[in-house]
Design a protein around this motif. Structure first.
Motif, PDB file in Angstrom:
ATOM      1  N   PRO A 191       0.824  -1.207   0.000  1.00 31.98           N
ATOM      2  CA  PRO A 191       0.000   0.000   0.000  1.00 31.98           C
ATOM      3  C   PRO A 191       0.861   1.262   0.000  1.00 31.98           C
ATOM      4  O   PRO A 191       2.007   1.255   0.468  1.00 31.98           O
ATOM      5  CB  PRO A 191      -0.779  -0.107   1.313  1.00 31.98           C
ATOM      6  CG  PRO A 191       0.122  -0.894   2.214  1.00 31.98           C
ATOM      7  CD  PRO A 191       0.800  -1.887   1.313  1.00 31.98           C
TER       8      PRO A 191
ATOM      9  N   TRP B  92     -13.747  -2.961   9.767  1.00 29.57           N
ATOM     10  CA  TRP B  92     -13.188  -2.983   8.412  1.00 29.57           C
ATOM     11  C   TRP B  92     -14.008  -3.844   7.444  1.00 29.57           C
ATOM     12  O   TRP B  92     -13.920  -3.661   6.232  1.00 29.57           O
ATOM     13  CB  TRP B  92     -11.749  -3.489   8.452  1.00 29.57           C
ATOM     14  CG  TRP B  92     -10.829  -2.599   9.225  1.00 29.57           C
ATOM     15  CD1 TRP B  92     -10.923  -1.251   9.380  1.00 29.57           C
ATOM     16  CD2 TRP B  92      -9.668  -3.001   9.954  1.00 29.57           C
ATOM     17  NE1 TRP B  92      -9.889  -0.782  10.161  1.00 29.57           N
ATOM     18  CE2 TRP B  92      -9.106  -1.833  10.532  1.00 29.57           C
ATOM     19  CE3 TRP B  92      -9.047  -4.228  10.182  1.00 29.57           C
ATOM     20  CZ2 TRP B  92      -7.945  -1.868  11.313  1.00 29.57           C
ATOM     21  CZ3 TRP B  92      -7.901  -4.263  10.949  1.00 29.57           C
ATOM     22  CH2 TRP B  92      -7.356  -3.091  11.510  1.00 29.57           C
TER      23      TRP B  92
ATOM     24  N   LEU C  16     -15.957  -2.229   4.578  1.00 28.64           N
ATOM     25  CA  LEU C  16     -15.328  -1.796   3.330  1.00 28.64           C
ATOM     26  C   LEU C  16     -15.621  -2.746   2.173  1.00 28.64           C
ATOM     27  O   LEU C  16     -15.452  -2.379   1.013  1.00 28.64           O
ATOM     28  CB  LEU C  16     -13.816  -1.659   3.522  1.00 28.64           C
ATOM     29  CG  LEU C  16     -13.397  -0.487   4.414  1.00 28.64           C
ATOM     30  CD1 LEU C  16     -11.931  -0.608   4.797  1.00 28.64           C
ATOM     31  CD2 LEU C  16     -13.658   0.844   3.712  1.00 28.64           C
TER      32      LEU C  16
ATOM     33  N   TRP D 123      -9.250   4.829  -2.922  1.00 30.14           N
ATOM     34  CA  TRP D 123      -9.546   5.020  -1.507  1.00 30.14           C
ATOM     35  C   TRP D 123      -8.385   4.573  -0.631  1.00 30.14           C
ATOM     36  O   TRP D 123      -7.462   3.890  -1.066  1.00 30.14           O
ATOM     37  CB  TRP D 123     -10.815   4.250  -1.126  1.00 30.14           C
ATOM     38  CG  TRP D 123     -10.676   2.747  -1.253  1.00 30.14           C
ATOM     39  CD1 TRP D 123     -10.769   2.010  -2.401  1.00 30.14           C
ATOM     40  CD2 TRP D 123     -10.375   1.811  -0.215  1.00 30.14           C
ATOM     41  NE1 TRP D 123     -10.558   0.684  -2.142  1.00 30.14           N
ATOM     42  CE2 TRP D 123     -10.319   0.539  -0.807  1.00 30.14           C
ATOM     43  CE3 TRP D 123     -10.158   1.923   1.162  1.00 30.14           C
ATOM     44  CZ2 TRP D 123     -10.050  -0.618  -0.072  1.00 30.14           C
ATOM     45  CZ3 TRP D 123      -9.890   0.779   1.896  1.00 30.14           C
ATOM     46  CH2 TRP D 123      -9.847  -0.471   1.277  1.00 30.14           C
ATOM     47  N   GLY D 124      -8.459   4.996   0.630  1.00 33.45           N
ATOM     48  CA  GLY D 124      -7.486   4.588   1.621  1.00 33.45           C
ATOM     49  C   GLY D 124      -8.165   4.366   2.958  1.00 33.45           C
ATOM     50  O   GLY D 124      -9.338   4.701   3.153  1.00 33.45           O
ATOM     51  N   LEU D 125      -7.416   3.779   3.880  1.00 38.56           N
ATOM     52  CA  LEU D 125      -7.925   3.407   5.205  1.00 38.56           C
ATOM     53  C   LEU D 125      -7.185   4.190   6.287  1.00 38.56           C
ATOM     54  O   LEU D 125      -5.951   4.222   6.309  1.00 38.56           O
ATOM     55  CB  LEU D 125      -7.733   1.907   5.426  1.00 38.56           C
ATOM     56  CG  LEU D 125      -8.087   1.362   6.812  1.00 38.56           C
ATOM     57  CD1 LEU D 125      -9.568   1.551   7.117  1.00 38.56           C
ATOM     58  CD2 LEU D 125      -7.704  -0.119   6.917  1.00 38.56           C
TER      59      LEU D 125
ATOM     60  N   THR E  92      -8.466  -5.878   4.275  1.00 39.95           N
ATOM     61  CA  THR E  92      -9.241  -4.938   3.452  1.00 39.95           C
ATOM     62  C   THR E  92      -8.700  -4.747   2.044  1.00 39.95           C
ATOM     63  O   THR E  92      -9.413  -4.249   1.168  1.00 39.95           O
ATOM     64  CB  THR E  92      -9.282  -3.555   4.112  1.00 39.95           C
ATOM     65  OG1 THR E  92      -7.954  -2.978   4.104  1.00 39.95           O
ATOM     66  CG2 THR E  92      -9.785  -3.630   5.541  1.00 39.95           C
TER      67      THR E  92
ATOM     68  N   ALA F 210      -6.550  -2.538   1.399  1.00 39.87           N
ATOM     69  CA  ALA F 210      -6.432  -1.076   1.287  1.00 39.87           C
ATOM     70  C   ALA F 210      -5.229  -0.689   0.431  1.00 39.87           C
ATOM     71  O   ALA F 210      -4.104  -1.112   0.707  1.00 39.87           O
ATOM     72  CB  ALA F 210      -6.298  -0.451   2.672  1.00 39.87           C
TER      73      ALA F 210
ATOM     74  N   VAL G 228      -2.730   3.381   3.367  1.00 40.83           N
ATOM     75  CA  VAL G 228      -2.996   3.422   4.811  1.00 40.83           C
ATOM     76  C   VAL G 228      -2.473   4.736   5.368  1.00 40.83           C
ATOM     77  O   VAL G 228      -1.464   5.270   4.904  1.00 40.83           O
ATOM     78  CB  VAL G 228      -2.366   2.228   5.553  1.00 40.83           C
ATOM     79  CG1 VAL G 228      -3.107   0.938   5.223  1.00 40.83           C
ATOM     80  CG2 VAL G 228      -0.873   2.068   5.224  1.00 40.83           C
TER      81      VAL G 228
END
Length: 213
Positions: free
Chosen positions: A4, A150, A153, A162-164, A180, A182, A185
């Motif tokens: 990520p 989570w 999502l 998108w991001g977490l 997820t 993701a 992050v």
């Protein structure tokens, strides 16, 4: 799955920013919301913005700010993007994107499936969605170390990348990425020794754990 992207938010001194740059954070967040313990004055922002130039993308964090405040922060820190962490509707995101010609990130606070679904309204208005934990009424809008479910999502099928965010730490970030998927992050309180005080060792550990996932 590729590692990520990493955003470290609320950096407010040269040592913390140096640690973030050494750890190869893709994005560094500068907080321009005065009530926050991570608030950055324009004078400090100018120095940190110069320090990060060419090494990481500089994202300014704003909460229902007016154009003048956003413009001043962009000029001081030479921001590469605008993150909206308040109640800004899609029309406001689109307006800022048009006015300043910078990518706009919209933070959505999540407590239920309906909060995930709100992301669809920002298609064409924002460039990026950041899903964060919803904080209790009357508290700061982020940076509280809270985690949301989570699994929610799994509903997201939107057009926007998108991001977490929300309670991510060196200990749980790998699991979050695995669960997820993701693509980005974001950490703030999870890389601090006290509110607003970044810990270089935690910064390094967070980035290593996120990439190892």
């Amino acid at each position: 799955m590729p590692a990520p992207k990493i955003k470290l938010c609320g950096l407010n001194d040269t040592a913390a920013l140096a640690a973030a740059l050494d750890a190869r954070a893709d994005f560094v967040g500068f907080n321009f919301y005065p009530p926050s313990p991570r608030f950055l004055s324009l004078d400090l922002a100018a120095g940190l913005g110069a320090q990060a130039a060419g090494r990481s993308q500089r994202i300014g964090v704003f909460v229902d700010a007016d154009d003048a405040a956003i413009s001043a922060a962009i000029d001081a820190a030479r921001l590469d993007g605008i993150q909206l962490h308040g109640h800004e509707p899609p029309a406001r995101a689109a307006e800022l994107r048009s006015s300043f010609g910078l990518p706009v990130w919209k933070v959505l606070s999540v407590a239920s499936a309906a909060d995930i679904d709100r992301a669809d309204g920002y298609a064409g208005a924002a460039d990026f969605i950041l899903f964060d934990a919803k904080t209790p009424k009357g508290t700061l809008p982020g940076g509280m170390g809270l985690v949301f479910d989570w699994a929610l999502l799994g509903r997201y099928r939107g057009a926007l990348p998108w991001g977490l965010a929300g309670g991510l730490t060196p200990t749980n970030v790998a699991g979050a990425v695995i669960q997820t998927g993701a693509p980005l992050v974001d950490a703030a309180s999870g890389i601090e020794s006290a509110p607003g005080i970044k810990d270089p060792a935690l910064i390094a550990a967070f980035c290593a754990a996120a990439r190892a996932a």
